[in-house]
Design a protein around this motif. Structure first.
Motif, PDB file in Angstrom:
ATOM      1  N   GLN A   2       0.845  -1.194   0.000  1.00  0.00           N
ATOM      2  CA  GLN A   2       0.000   0.000   0.000  1.00  0.00           C
ATOM      3  C   GLN A   2       0.878   1.241   0.000  1.00  0.00           C
ATOM      4  O   GLN A   2       1.984   1.230   0.532  1.00  0.00           O
ATOM      5  N   ALA A   3       0.355   2.312  -0.589  1.00  0.00           N
ATOM      6  CA  ALA A   3       1.171   3.509  -0.798  1.00  0.00           C
ATOM      7  C   ALA A   3       0.474   4.769  -0.314  1.00  0.00           C
ATOM      8  O   ALA A   3      -0.755   4.829  -0.201  1.00  0.00           O
ATOM      9  N   ILE A   5       0.916   9.064  -1.279  1.00  0.00           N
ATOM     10  CA  ILE A   5       1.548  10.027  -2.182  1.00  0.00           C
ATOM     11  C   ILE A   5       1.473  11.408  -1.545  1.00  0.00           C
ATOM     12  O   ILE A   5       0.387  11.870  -1.165  1.00  0.00           O
ATOM     13  N   THR A  22       0.126  13.550  -8.804  1.00  0.00           N
ATOM     14  CA  THR A  22      -0.539  12.558  -7.966  1.00  0.00           C
ATOM     15  C   THR A  22      -1.393  11.610  -8.788  1.00  0.00           C
ATOM     16  O   THR A  22      -1.361  10.392  -8.592  1.00  0.00           O
ATOM     17  N   ALA A  26      -0.658   7.612  -8.929  1.00  0.00           N
ATOM     18  CA  ALA A  26      -1.664   6.675  -8.423  1.00  0.00           C
ATOM     19  C   ALA A  26      -2.065   5.680  -9.507  1.00  0.00           C
ATOM     20  O   ALA A  26      -2.238   4.482  -9.234  1.00  0.00           O
ATOM     21  N   THR A  36      -3.215   2.944  -3.487  1.00  0.00           N
ATOM     22  CA  THR A  36      -2.873   4.194  -2.808  1.00  0.00           C
ATOM     23  C   THR A  36      -3.900   4.465  -1.721  1.00  0.00           C
ATOM     24  O   THR A  36      -5.094   4.584  -2.005  1.00  0.00           O
ATOM     25  N   HIS A  39      -3.830  10.617  -0.682  1.00  0.00           N
ATOM     26  CA  HIS A  39      -2.958  11.649  -1.239  1.00  0.00           C
ATOM     27  C   HIS A  39      -2.965  12.820  -0.257  1.00  0.00           C
ATOM     28  O   HIS A  39      -3.988  13.108   0.357  1.00  0.00           O
TER      29      HIS A  39
END
Length: 432
Positions: A2-3, A5, A22, A26, A36, A39
């Motif tokens: 999982q991320a 940004i 972004t 994504a 993601t 943000h």
């Protein structure tokens, strides 16, 4: 995996610059099966950025950061990263060498201020920037791997492809996420949702959802599977099911525009089109001519804003306007017929309405628009039809929806579908 940004910059936080990085990142992460979580856009504030980095490193396995790597005093991302890591900055010899080579390759002296771009948190590594002066940074904080990239979009994209993507491919995510967007015009979001029915079950994979902007209802599909082939097959199967249920109101996928779709369909049918506009002021013609190569099927446009122009340029009878008004089914039918005759096109569209903010009456309030269409069959003009619609919103919104509605009318005419199923259409007028 999982991320998170993070986008850094006062200009982003203040809305002076649109953050395209972004959305790009994504989407690219989704291609690798990396979801993601959120943000975040942050001003150039060292304490704020450091806190966001610390929070992100707890929430996610991967943190992508863009911006704040320049040579000026408001570029604080490297300092914030060092603070979050609890280390000092040091000058990285390899990064400095790359910056000096960048200027030397352009026969320009390097400013002393650019030297700060070679500063990296102790324990991190620099990432080569082939498109600018700012090296990126790769670091580890908690459970997260952090990649810091320049905010300039073409520099960021080059660094992502060259350094970030290979690292992600090595780590692997175990899933592939593919997405597509099916665009419609003519029905409201609730009506589209009702037509989709069980396809929008949130427990399904692929998932199906809707969003709306500017009258365009988009159906977004996300397919998440362990292998690319399975993800692609399921995505296409669901997309085909969506398109079948929604029928003629679908005009394309992803970034395909309604104007481009109409032009393609006219080419396939071997037909040409002309336009005659009043309240839209040439917007329909602009939408069509924004598409390269439109001249092979688009004959041209008359912008007849005044009644006198409608009479002199399109041959609308003066007594017709005096009797029924410029905003009427009779007038737009005459406009369309006049454009068809003078252009020798196969189809002509026309529009006349009250875009506001003034000019409305109890019988014809602001947002009232009549749209006409005339078609040439077997060398004659046997069919001229008009519809009245009422569009919500301000002047720009009314004009934009009227222009879009005219384009969709032409598509529905080509397919033989009814205009009356569109949300805004409330009355028809036929000159047959």
């Amino acid at each position: 995996m999982q991320a998170v940004i993070l986008s850094i910059g006062d200009e982003l936080a203040l809305g002076q610059t649109v953050d395209t990085n972004t959305a790009y990142l994504a989407a690219r992460l989704a291609e690798r099966g990396i979801k993601t979580l959120y943000h975040q856009t942050l001003a150039d504030d060292e304490t704020l950025i450091a806190g966001a980095l610390s929070d992100a490193s707890v929430a996610a396995d991967l943190v992508l950061v863009t911006g704040g790597l320049g040579p000026t005093k408001d570029d604080l991302t490297r300092q914030a990263l060092a603070r979050a890591m609890g280390v000092e900055l040091h000058e990285d010899a390899e990064s400095l060498k790359q910056i000096e080579a960048f200027f030397a390759g352009r026969s320009k002296p390097m400013s002393e201020s650019n030297r700060v771009q070679a500063l990296l948190p102790v324990g991190s590594t620099g990432i080569k920037n082939d498109r600018g002066t700012a090296p990126g940074i790769r670091a580890t904080l908690g459970k997260a791997t952090i990649f810091v990239m320049p905010g300039v979009p073409h520099e960021m994209r080059g660094m992502y492809d060259a350094a970030v993507l290979p690292a992600l491919e090595q780590s692997g995510s175990g899933m592939v996420i593919l997405t597509t967007k099916i665009n419609t015009f003519g029905l409201g979001e609730s009506a589209v949702g009702q037509m989709l029915g069980d396809l929008m079950d949130r427990n399904s994979n692929p998932t199906v959802g809707t969003t709306v902007a500017g009258g365009i209802v988009s159906v977004r599909i996300r397919s998440e599977f362990p292998d690319p082939g399975g993800a692609r097959q399921q995505l296409e199967t669901t997309a085909a099911a969506v398109e079948k249920r929604l029928g003629a109101i679908v005009f394309g996928r992803d970034e395909q525009t309604l104007a481009a779709t109409l032009l393609d369909e006219l080419r396939t049918a071997g037909l040409t089109i002309a336009t005659a506009e009043s309240c839209t002021g040439g917007l329909i013609g602009t939408m069509l001519t924004d598409i390269p190569g439109s001249s092979d099927v688009y004959a041209g446009d008359w912008v007849t804003y005044t009644n006198a122009m409608k009479v002199s340029q399109l041959g609308v009878p003066t007594e017709l306007i005096e009797t029924h008004g410029a905003v009427s089914g009779q007038t737009v039918c005459a406009m369309a017929a006049g454009a068809l005759e003078r252009s020798s096109a196969d189809i002509a569209l026309s529009v006349s309405g009250i875009a506001g903010p003034g000019g409305g009456t109890p019988d014809k309030p602001v947002g009232t628009v009549w749209l006409g269409i005339a078609s040439r069959r077997a060398g004659v003009v046997p069919h001229v039809e008009a519809v009245m619609a009422k569009f919500p919103g301000d002047r720009a919104s009314v004009r934009n929806r009227a222009a879009m509605c005219a384009l969709q009318m032409a598509r529905l005419h080509l397919s033989g579908a009814s205009f009356n199923d569109m949300t805004w259409v409330i009355r028809t007028h036929n000159n047959d």
